[in-house]
Write a protein that holds these residues in place. Structure first.
Motif, PDB file in Angstrom:
ATOM      1  N   TYR A  96      -8.843  -3.697  11.542  1.00 54.59           N
ATOM      2  CA  TYR A  96      -8.255  -4.268  10.322  1.00 54.59           C
ATOM      3  C   TYR A  96      -8.435  -5.785  10.316  1.00 54.59           C
ATOM      4  O   TYR A  96      -8.179  -6.434  11.338  1.00 54.59           O
ATOM      5  CB  TYR A  96      -6.737  -4.037  10.272  1.00 54.59           C
ATOM      6  N   ARG A 131       0.831  -1.200   0.000  1.00 51.38           N
ATOM      7  CA  ARG A 131       0.000   0.000   0.000  1.00 51.38           C
ATOM      8  C   ARG A 131       0.875   1.264   0.000  1.00 51.38           C
ATOM      9  O   ARG A 131       0.418   2.333  -0.422  1.00 51.38           O
ATOM     10  CB  ARG A 131      -0.906   0.025   1.241  1.00 51.38           C
ATOM     11  N   TYR A 180      -9.613  -5.190   3.291  1.00 53.36           N
ATOM     12  CA  TYR A 180      -8.934  -3.964   3.715  1.00 53.36           C
ATOM     13  C   TYR A 180      -9.400  -2.844   2.796  1.00 53.36           C
ATOM     14  O   TYR A 180      -8.635  -2.313   2.001  1.00 53.36           O
ATOM     15  CB  TYR A 180      -7.423  -4.190   3.593  1.00 53.36           C
ATOM     16  N   TYR A 194       0.863  11.703   0.275  1.00 50.51           N
ATOM     17  CA  TYR A 194       0.749  10.293   0.677  1.00 50.51           C
ATOM     18  C   TYR A 194      -0.024   9.484  -0.365  1.00 50.51           C
ATOM     19  O   TYR A 194       0.239   8.319  -0.578  1.00 50.51           O
ATOM     20  CB  TYR A 194       0.052  10.200   2.046  1.00 50.51           C
TER      21      TYR A 194
HETATM   22  N1  UDP Z   1       3.828   0.802   6.700  1.00 47.75           N
HETATM   23  C1  UDP Z   1       5.111   0.792   7.219  1.00 47.75           C
HETATM   24  N2  UDP Z   1       5.667   1.966   7.602  1.00 47.75           N
HETATM   25  C2  UDP Z   1       5.010   3.149   7.537  1.00 47.75           C
HETATM   26  C3  UDP Z   1       3.703   3.163   7.017  1.00 47.75           C
HETATM   27  C4  UDP Z   1       3.140   1.964   6.604  1.00 47.75           C
HETATM   28  O1  UDP Z   1       5.730  -0.257   7.335  1.00 47.75           O
HETATM   29  O2  UDP Z   1       5.574   4.188   7.928  1.00 47.75           O
HETATM   30  C5  UDP Z   1       3.245  -0.498   6.285  1.00 47.75           C
HETATM   31  C6  UDP Z   1       2.532  -1.173   7.470  1.00 47.75           C
HETATM   32  O3  UDP Z   1       2.638  -2.568   7.332  1.00 47.75           O
HETATM   33  C7  UDP Z   1       1.118  -0.693   7.285  1.00 47.75           C
HETATM   34  C8  UDP Z   1       0.981  -0.744   5.757  1.00 47.75           C
HETATM   35  O4  UDP Z   1       2.266  -0.301   5.291  1.00 47.75           O
HETATM   36  O5  UDP Z   1       0.186  -1.539   7.932  1.00 47.75           O
HETATM   37  C9  UDP Z   1      -0.110   0.103   5.174  1.00 47.75           C
HETATM   38  O6  UDP Z   1       0.051   1.440   5.604  1.00 47.75           O
HETATM   39  P1  UDP Z   1      -1.152   2.505   5.520  1.00 47.75           P
HETATM   40  O7  UDP Z   1      -0.609   3.834   5.869  1.00 47.75           O
HETATM   41  O8  UDP Z   1      -1.814   2.341   4.206  1.00 47.75           O
HETATM   42  O9  UDP Z   1      -2.102   1.954   6.667  1.00 47.75           O
HETATM   43  P2  UDP Z   1      -3.476   2.512   7.289  1.00 47.75           P
HETATM   44  O10 UDP Z   1      -3.470   3.998   7.131  1.00 47.75           O
HETATM   45  O11 UDP Z   1      -4.573   1.804   6.556  1.00 47.75           O
HETATM   46  O12 UDP Z   1      -3.367   2.072   8.723  1.00 47.75           O
END
Ligand code: UDP
Length: 385
Positions: free
Chosen positions: A330, A176, A365, A187
Motif C-alpha cells: 500500500y 473506503r 490505492y 462488503y
Molecule cells: N478499516 C478499519 N476497520 C476494519 C476494516 C477497515 O478501520 O475492520 C479501515 C482501515 O484503515 C483500512 C481501511 O479502512 O486500511 C480500508 O479498508 P479495506 O478493507 O478497504 O482495506 P484493504 O482490503 O484494501 O486492505
C-alpha cells in the motif's frame, strides 16, 4: 525478436497494456517481470488441499464499471461471489460494513430502533454514510453511535494496519468502509462481483497468451534501464518505442530525492484438518491480536476437501533491504509522501519514452478494477504515440 513496446511488471496494469497493444495494434511486446510468476499480487495457486489460495492476500473482484467487467470477461468466466466480512467486536462476530444488522446485534432492541429511526430520518434507507461524517453529528444518540463505531471498528484496526495514529491516516482510506443504512451485509455494493472460475493466474495467462507477447521472468528491469537526459536507455541503447513502467517510481530514480513510504504485510498461511474454520470468507479482528484479519479461501471459491486453508495478515513497515518486508502493498498517504511522489512524477514527465502505470508507479490505492480502467485509459492515450 525485436520489440515495439517494453512493459515492466506482469501484474494487472502491465498485462492489460500488453494485451491491448498486441491484439489491437499488433505490436510486439516484451514484459519484464522480477518475480518467477505472472499476475503480480493477484497471483493465486492450488495448495496441497486443492484449494485456490491467494499468495499475496485475498483479492476480491468487484466493479460498477461495465467496460472493465466486459473487458476481463473476455479472459475468464466468473464464479458468482459477493464478499462477506464479519468483525470481531465485544466477543461477537458482526457484519462489516456496520449496517442495520450490526446495529441490532450490538444494541438492545429499544435503543437500536430509536437509533435506526434517527438514521433513516436523516440519511434515508440505503444511504452509505462516511464514519467521519457521522462523527460530526450533533444529535447526542447519533454522536454516541458514531464514537462507538469509530472506536470499536476503526481506531485499533487502522493503527495496526498503518502503524500510526488514526488521525494521521488520510480520510479517503478510512472512508473506503462506509456505514450502511440497510440490511445489506455485503462488503461491496458494486453491480459486478466475482472470482475468476479458474483463478486469477489463469486469467492472467489468457491476457498474455498472444504470440506477440513475450514475458521474461526473474528479470529486474532496473538493471536494464538507465536514465540519460530526457530518455531511458534499454541495455545501454536508445529504445525507439514506449516503455510502460509499473514498478515503484522512486526506485526508477534510485531514490535520489528520498524513499516513498509503503506499508507491507506478512501473510501466515495455516492448514486445518476440519472442513470449515469460520462462517464467512474474512473475519476482521480490530481489537485483538497482531493480525488484522483472517481469510478462509474455501469460502471464496468452494473446494471439495475436508480440510481448509486460512491466511492471517500481519501488517508491517516496508523495508526494501529485508526479504521478509520488501513487498510494497500500500502507498502511505501522508502529505510528505504525496509531495515526494509529485516530485518524482514531474521528473518522469520530462522523460519522453517512459510512462508510469499502476498502484506503485502512480502511488495510488487502486482496487483491481481501477487498475484495469487506468490501464485501458493509458492504452487509449498512447495508442497512436
Ligand atoms: N478499516 C478499519 N476497520 C476494519 C476494516 C477497515 O478501520 O475492520 C479501515 C482501515 O484503515 C483500512 C481501511 O479502512 O486500511 C480500508 O479498508 P479495506 O478493507 O478497504 O482495506 P484493504 O482490503 O484494501 O486492505
Amino acid at each position: 525478436m525485436p520489440f515495439d513496446i517494453i512493459i515492466v511488471g506482469a501484474g494487472l496494469s502491465g498485462l492489460v497494456l500488453a494485451e491491448r497493444f498486441s491484439s489491437v495494434l499488433q505490436k510486439r511486446v516484451l514484459v519484464l517481470e522480477k518475480r518467477d510468476h505472472i499476475g503480480g499480487n493477484c497471483f493465486d495457486y492450488r495448495d496441497g488441499n486443492g484449494i485456490l489460495v491467494h499468495k499475496y492476500g485475498p483479492h476480491l473482484f468487484h466493479t460498477s464499471n461495465q467496460a472493465v467487467w466486459e473487458y476481463l470477461s473476455k479472459f475468464t468466466k466468473w464464479h458468482q461471489y459477493e464478499h462477506k466480512v464479519l468483525s470481531s467486536v465485544d466477543d461477537k462476530l458482526v457484519p462489516l460494513p456496520f449496517n442495520l444488522n450490526t446495529l441490532y446485534d450490538l444494541y438492545d432492541l429499544r435503543e437500536a430502533e430509536e437509533i435506526e429511526g434517527l438514521l433513516l430520518n436523516k440519511y434515508g434507507y440505503g444511504a452509505r454514510v462516511s464514519i467521519l461524517q457521522l462523527r460530526r453529528e450533533s444529535q447526542p444518540l447519533l454522536k454516541e453511535l458514531a464514537e462507538f463505531i469509530f472506536n470499536k471498528f476503526f481506531v485499533n484496526y487502522t493503527t495496526k494496519q498503518w502503524g500510526c495514529r488514526v488521525e494521521d491516516i488520510s480520510d479517503e482510506v478510512i472512508e473506503r468502509v462506509p456505514v450502511v443504512l440497510s440490511r445489506d451485509d455485503r462488503y461491496f455494493d458494486d453491480i459486478y462481483q466475482g472470482i475468476p472460475t479458474n483463478g486469477y493466474t489463469a486469467m492472467f495467462k489468457a491476457l498474455a497468451s498472444s504470440p506477440l507477447i513475450t514475458v521474461k521472468y526473474g528479470v529486474d528491469a532496473l538493471t536494464r534501464l538507465r536514465l540519460q537526459g530526457n530518455k531511458v536507455l534499454f541495455d545501454g541503447r536508445k529504445f525507439p518505442g514506449l516503455i510502460f513502467f509499473t514498478g515503484q517510481i522512486d526506485s526508477l530514480f534510485d531514490y535520489s530525492d528520498g524513499e516513498l513510504e509503503y506499508r507491507s504485510l506478512q501473510f501466515v498461511f495455516e492448514e486445518h484438518n476440519k472442513p470449515s474454520f469460520q462462517p464467512v470468507a474474512t473475519v476482521n479482528y480490530p481489537n485483538d491480536y497482531d493480525f488484522t484479519r483472517i481469510t478462509e479461501f474455501k469460502n471464496i471459491l468452494p473446494a471439495a476437501t475436508s480440510r481448509t486453508t486460512i491466511v492471517k495478515e500481519f501488517p508491517q513497515d516496508y523495508d526494501r533491504f529485508d526479504d521478509m518486508k520488501n513487498i510494497p502493498y500500500y502507498p502511505v498517504f501522508t502529505h510528505k509522501n504525496k509531495e515526494l511522489f509529485e516530485l518524482y512524477n514531474r521528473k518522469l514527465s520530462n522523460i519522453s519514452n517512459i510512462v508510469p502505470v499502476g498502484r506503485l508507479a502512480q502511488y495510488r490505492y487502486f482496487d483491481m478494477d481501477d487498475a484495469v480502467a487506468n490501464a485501458l485509459l493509458t492504452f487509449d492515450q498512447f495508442r497512436s504515440a
